[in-house]
Design a protein around this motif. Structure first.
Motif, mmCIF file in Angstrom:
data_model
loop_
_atom_site.group_PDB
_atom_site.id
_atom_site.type_symbol
_atom_site.label_atom_id
_atom_site.label_comp_id
_atom_site.label_asym_id
_atom_site.label_seq_id
_atom_site.Cartn_x
_atom_site.Cartn_y
_atom_site.Cartn_z
ATOM 1 N N ARG A 1 0.830 -1.199 0.000
ATOM 2 C CA ARG A 1 0.000 0.000 0.000
ATOM 3 C C ARG A 1 0.870 1.257 0.000
ATOM 4 O O ARG A 1 0.358 2.359 -0.198
ATOM 5 C CB ARG A 1 -0.920 0.007 1.220
ATOM 6 N N ASN A 2 2.171 1.123 0.206
ATOM 7 C CA ASN A 2 3.068 2.272 0.152
ATOM 8 C C ASN A 2 3.121 2.863 -1.249
ATOM 9 O O ASN A 2 3.347 4.053 -1.419
ATOM 10 C CB ASN A 2 4.491 1.882 0.562
ATOM 11 N N ALA A 3 2.932 2.040 -2.269
ATOM 12 C CA ALA A 3 3.014 2.505 -3.643
ATOM 13 C C ALA A 3 1.679 3.048 -4.148
ATOM 14 O O ALA A 3 1.593 3.530 -5.262
ATOM 15 C CB ALA A 3 3.490 1.370 -4.548
ATOM 16 N N TRP A 4 0.635 2.977 -3.333
ATOM 17 C CA TRP A 4 -0.690 3.421 -3.739
ATOM 18 C C TRP A 4 -0.706 4.939 -3.758
ATOM 19 O O TRP A 4 -0.524 5.588 -2.752
ATOM 20 C CB TRP A 4 -1.709 2.896 -2.744
ATOM 21 N N LYS A 5 -0.923 5.529 -4.917
ATOM 22 C CA LYS A 5 -0.907 6.978 -5.005
ATOM 23 C C LYS A 5 -2.232 7.545 -5.498
ATOM 24 O O LYS A 5 -2.726 8.514 -4.980
ATOM 25 C CB LYS A 5 0.203 7.440 -5.935
ATOM 26 N N HIS A 6 -2.823 6.959 -6.527
ATOM 27 C CA HIS A 6 -3.982 7.579 -7.130
ATOM 28 C C HIS A 6 -5.074 6.600 -7.510
ATOM 29 O O HIS A 6 -6.182 7.019 -7.788
ATOM 30 C CB HIS A 6 -3.581 8.356 -8.380
ATOM 31 N N ARG B 1 -9.378 -1.660 -9.885
ATOM 32 C CA ARG B 1 -10.490 -2.334 -10.551
ATOM 33 C C ARG B 1 -11.653 -1.367 -10.767
ATOM 34 O O ARG B 1 -12.295 -1.362 -11.811
ATOM 35 C CB ARG B 1 -10.942 -3.500 -9.679
ATOM 36 N N GLU B 2 -11.923 -0.547 -9.762
ATOM 37 C CA GLU B 2 -13.031 0.398 -9.853
ATOM 38 C C GLU B 2 -12.800 1.410 -10.980
ATOM 39 O O GLU B 2 -13.695 1.693 -11.772
ATOM 40 C CB GLU B 2 -13.196 1.134 -8.528
ATOM 41 N N HIS B 3 -11.604 1.936 -11.065
ATOM 42 C CA HIS B 3 -11.282 2.920 -12.102
ATOM 43 C C HIS B 3 -11.391 2.306 -13.494
ATOM 44 O O HIS B 3 -11.916 2.937 -14.417
ATOM 45 C CB HIS B 3 -9.884 3.486 -11.870
ATOM 46 N N LYS B 4 -10.919 1.078 -13.636
ATOM 47 C CA LYS B 4 -10.997 0.400 -14.935
ATOM 48 C C LYS B 4 -12.451 0.183 -15.348
ATOM 49 O O LYS B 4 -12.798 0.349 -16.515
ATOM 50 C CB LYS B 4 -10.252 -0.931 -14.899
ATOM 51 N N SER B 5 -13.314 -0.171 -14.401
ATOM 52 C CA SER B 5 -14.717 -0.394 -14.744
ATOM 53 C C SER B 5 -15.403 0.923 -15.113
ATOM 54 O O SER B 5 -16.248 0.958 -16.006
ATOM 55 C CB SER B 5 -15.452 -1.096 -13.613
ATOM 56 N N ILE B 6 -15.035 2.013 -14.460
ATOM 57 C CA ILE B 6 -15.592 3.325 -14.804
ATOM 58 C C ILE B 6 -15.161 3.727 -16.207
ATOM 59 O O ILE B 6 -15.968 4.233 -16.994
ATOM 60 C CB ILE B 6 -15.173 4.383 -13.765
ATOM 61 N N LEU B 7 -13.899 3.495 -16.548
ATOM 62 C CA LEU B 7 -13.416 3.816 -17.892
ATOM 63 C C LEU B 7 -14.129 2.978 -18.950
ATOM 64 O O LEU B 7 -14.489 3.489 -20.015
ATOM 65 C CB LEU B 7 -11.907 3.588 -17.991
ATOM 66 N N GLU B 8 -14.347 1.707 -18.649
ATOM 67 C CA GLU B 8 -15.043 0.834 -19.591
ATOM 68 C C GLU B 8 -16.481 1.328 -19.824
ATOM 69 O O GLU B 8 -16.959 1.387 -20.963
ATOM 70 C CB GLU B 8 -15.062 -0.599 -19.066
ATOM 71 N N LEU B 9 -17.145 1.724 -18.741
ATOM 72 C CA LEU B 9 -18.503 2.246 -18.859
ATOM 73 C C LEU B 9 -18.516 3.540 -19.675
ATOM 74 O O LEU B 9 -19.387 3.736 -20.523
ATOM 75 C CB LEU B 9 -19.090 2.484 -17.467
ATOM 76 N N ALA B 10 -17.553 4.411 -19.445
ATOM 77 C CA ALA B 10 -17.470 5.672 -20.194
ATOM 78 C C ALA B 10 -17.250 5.402 -21.680
ATOM 79 O O ALA B 10 -17.851 6.074 -22.533
ATOM 80 C CB ALA B 10 -16.345 6.535 -19.641
ATOM 81 N N ARG B 11 -16.425 4.409 -22.003
ATOM 82 C CA ARG B 11 -16.209 4.060 -23.418
ATOM 83 C C ARG B 11 -17.486 3.524 -24.051
ATOM 84 O O ARG B 11 -17.795 3.833 -25.210
ATOM 85 C CB ARG B 11 -15.090 3.032 -23.537
ATOM 86 N N MET B 12 -18.237 2.723 -23.299
ATOM 87 C CA MET B 12 -19.493 2.184 -23.822
ATOM 88 C C MET B 12 -20.500 3.307 -24.093
ATOM 89 O O MET B 12 -21.173 3.319 -25.123
ATOM 90 C CB MET B 12 -20.078 1.162 -22.842
ATOM 91 N N VAL B 13 -20.570 4.277 -23.182
ATOM 92 C CA VAL B 13 -21.479 5.414 -23.356
ATOM 93 C C VAL B 13 -21.050 6.236 -24.570
ATOM 94 O O VAL B 13 -21.881 6.651 -25.381
ATOM 95 C CB VAL B 13 -21.519 6.281 -22.076
ATOM 96 N N GLU B 14 -19.750 6.446 -24.706
ATOM 97 C CA GLU B 14 -19.228 7.206 -25.843
ATOM 98 C C GLU B 14 -19.547 6.505 -27.167
ATOM 99 O O GLU B 14 -19.976 7.143 -28.134
ATOM 100 C CB GLU B 14 -17.720 7.390 -25.698
ATOM 101 N N ASP B 15 -19.355 5.196 -27.208
ATOM 102 C CA ASP B 15 -19.662 4.431 -28.422
ATOM 103 C C ASP B 15 -21.153 4.505 -28.761
ATOM 104 O O ASP B 15 -21.534 4.674 -29.921
ATOM 105 C CB ASP B 15 -19.244 2.970 -28.270
ATOM 106 N N ALA B 16 -22.001 4.385 -27.744
ATOM 107 C CA ALA B 16 -23.445 4.450 -27.967
ATOM 108 C C ALA B 16 -23.842 5.838 -28.468
ATOM 109 O O ALA B 16 -24.659 5.969 -29.387
ATOM 110 C CB ALA B 16 -24.190 4.116 -26.679
#
Length: 58
Positions: A24-29, A34-49
């Motif tokens: 956890r020392n390397a955790w910065k942002h 996993r949560e960030h990746k799923s949000i990005l995937e959802l944003a890409r799906m919305v953009e494609d639609a």
């Protein structure tokens, strides 16, 4: 490492020296979390639609 109180290569005082498990020392942002990746995937799906809807109206 005979007759030394620290590791010659890494400087750790004991064998278990260093970051704790999970590092956890390397955790910065959370950019690679996993949560960030799923949000990005959802944003890409919305953009494609949305781009599909725009293409159909032209």
């Amino acid at each position: 490492m005979k007759d030394r109180s620290r590791c010659n290569l890494h400087g750790g005082k004991t064998v278990g020296a260093g970051a704790p498990k999970g590092n956890r020392n390397a955790w910065k942002h959370g950019e690679r979390s996993r949560e960030h990746k799923s949000i990005l995937e959802l944003a890409r799906m919305v953009e494609d639609a949305a781009s599909g809807l725009i293409d159909r109206t032209r």
